[in-house]
Scaffold this active site. Structure first.
Site, mmCIF file in Angstrom:
data_model
loop_
_atom_site.group_PDB
_atom_site.id
_atom_site.type_symbol
_atom_site.label_atom_id
_atom_site.label_comp_id
_atom_site.label_asym_id
_atom_site.label_seq_id
_atom_site.Cartn_x
_atom_site.Cartn_y
_atom_site.Cartn_z
ATOM 1 N N GLU A 1 -6.841 13.295 17.885
ATOM 2 C CA GLU A 1 -7.846 12.491 17.177
ATOM 3 C C GLU A 1 -8.418 11.439 18.136
ATOM 4 O OE1 GLU A 1 -7.552 10.566 13.028
ATOM 5 O OE2 GLU A 1 -7.487 8.841 14.394
ATOM 6 N N GLY B 1 -12.409 7.639 2.144
ATOM 7 C CA GLY B 1 -12.810 6.489 2.952
ATOM 8 C C GLY B 1 -12.327 5.192 2.323
ATOM 9 N N ASP B 2 -12.154 4.197 3.145
ATOM 10 C CA ASP B 2 -11.761 2.882 2.636
ATOM 11 C C ASP B 2 -12.976 1.982 2.646
ATOM 12 O OD1 ASP B 2 -9.043 3.354 2.199
ATOM 13 O OD2 ASP B 2 -8.686 3.265 4.352
ATOM 14 N N ALA C 1 -12.612 12.266 -2.276
ATOM 15 C CA ALA C 1 -12.821 13.316 -1.280
ATOM 16 C C ALA C 1 -13.181 14.645 -1.942
ATOM 17 C CB ALA C 1 -11.556 13.460 -0.434
ATOM 18 N N TYR D 1 -0.969 13.020 2.325
ATOM 19 C CA TYR D 1 -0.104 11.851 2.549
ATOM 20 C C TYR D 1 1.349 12.208 2.239
ATOM 21 C CZ TYR D 1 -4.666 9.732 2.631
ATOM 22 O OH TYR D 1 -5.971 9.449 2.961
ATOM 23 N N LYS E 1 -7.604 19.137 -4.981
ATOM 24 C CA LYS E 1 -8.611 18.933 -3.926
ATOM 25 C C LYS E 1 -8.712 20.204 -3.062
ATOM 26 C CE LYS E 1 -7.606 15.375 -0.868
ATOM 27 N NZ LYS E 1 -7.489 13.950 -0.480
ATOM 28 N N GLN F 1 -1.636 12.256 7.066
ATOM 29 C CA GLN F 1 -1.464 10.888 7.544
ATOM 30 C C GLN F 1 -0.243 10.872 8.466
ATOM 31 O OE1 GLN F 1 -2.351 8.120 8.539
ATOM 32 N NE2 GLN F 1 -3.035 7.177 6.615
#
Ligand code: FAD
Length: 293
Positions: free
Chosen positions: A17, A108-109, A125, A146, A166, A177
């Site tokens: 990443e 997103g935060d 999402a 997560y 999802k 995560q």
């Protein structure tokens, strides 16, 4: 859907990443480090979006540079925050023009309507997954998972149930995560399998590179860290500063990754923090141990 396809077809793999540096004057240094990591032949690289205040144009530009100049397949992060159909269409179309055909669809935060109604067409999402899957059928879609539970979830069981729905809305695989206790990952994979999901779950691994970056990341992402591990990092820092933390972090990451791969993880996604040395050493040593070959 290059990345989604390659994940299904590749053997054991690694990927990195990157986050687009805000300050463009630092891009030459970033590109030099990215080139060092590209030379290790990761299966793909992911590029964050909006995180830490980086602009969406910077994300697009970095995706394009990594794809075109370095030939790395890209998984482009994309969030719901502030998104409209028009902005999503524009971003995904521009990605496709540069040869990038995979996104990581994220909530997103940021500031969102508390009940998810009224303000935005895209709140969770899953809204992005459904929209992109319907409108851009050629685009591969990943979603975030997560293993320790999302910080806003009432329980891990509920989080996994929502995550599974999802996936069933059109996502191809899960990117997790960061976590430090591999039991969380394998339990997460088992629980998704019990719900009938067969999509690959790629573990996200953060090699600990300094005490300050560990503290910053843990305070931002909401994941947990075992107490003995955190104390070990602090002790290393007291004894030998950042250099000792790097050694400690290297040993831990090497053991964590080999255990994940030994026990059947399809590959690992490494949070590089845009630094090359630790990742180079990890991949070289793990290859020497017989992984990724
Ligand atoms: P969601 O799937 O919307 O989930 C958020 C919460 O809502 C969870 O508690 C979930 O259980 C719940 N939920 C989801 N759907 C529903 C539903 N239909 N009904 C009720 N509850 C629901 N942030 C950035 O800004 N930029 C990035 O580039 C970025 N990259 C990331 C990469 C990874 C691998 C990860 C794990 C996170 C990343 N983040 C990034 C952070 C992410 O945006 C936050 O963690 C965010 O809070 C949740 O994102 P999500 O995609 O899981 O959202």
């Amino acid at each position: 859907m290059q990345v989604a396809q390659n994940i299904n077809e590749a053997g054991q793999f690694f990927s990195f990443e990157f986050f687009p540096p805000k300050d463009k004057s630092t891009w030459p240094v970033f590109m030099e480090r990215a080139a060092r990591l590209a030379a290790l032949k990761p299966l793909f690289a992911s590029v964050t979006y909006g995180a830490g205040g980086t602009s969406h144009d910077n994300s697009l530009e970095i995706c394009s540079l990594l794809k075109k100049d370095m030939g790395i397949d890209i998984l482009a992060h994309l969030t719901c925050v502030g998104a409209s159909e028009q902005s999503i269409d524009e971003f995904v179309s521009r990605l496709c023009e540069t040869g990038v055909s995979d996104i990581l669809a994220l909530g997103g935060d940021g500031v969102k309507d508390a009940n998810g109604e009224g303000q935005s067409r895209f709140f969770h999402a899953s809204d992005l997954v459904e929209y992109v899957d319907d409108k851009f059928s050629e685009v591969g879609i990943a979603v975030a998972g997560y293993p320790g539970g999302h910080p806003e979830s009432p329980s891990i069981a509920k989080d996994i149930e929502i995550h599974n729905s999802k996936l069933s809305k059109g996502a191809d695989f899960t990117m997790t995560q960061l976590f430090f206790d591999n039991r969380l990952y394998f339990d997460y994979v088992d629980r998704l399998a019990e719900l009938g999901s067969t999509a690959p779950v790629i573990p996200g691994v953060l090699p600990i590179q300094s005490l300050s970056s560990l503290r910053r990341i843990m305070s931002l992402c909401g994941a947990g860290i075992p107490g003995d591990l955190y104390c070990g990092v602090e002790k290393a820092f007291e004894k030998g500063g950042d250099e000792a933390v790097m050694e400690f972090g290297f040993d831990f990451a090497r053991k964590q990754i080999s255990d994940l791969l030994d026990r059947g993880a399809p590959g690992v996604h490494i949070y590089s923090l845009n630094r090359a040395a630790m990742c180079e050493r990890l991949i070289t040593d793990l290859k020497g141990d017989g992984y990724f070959n």
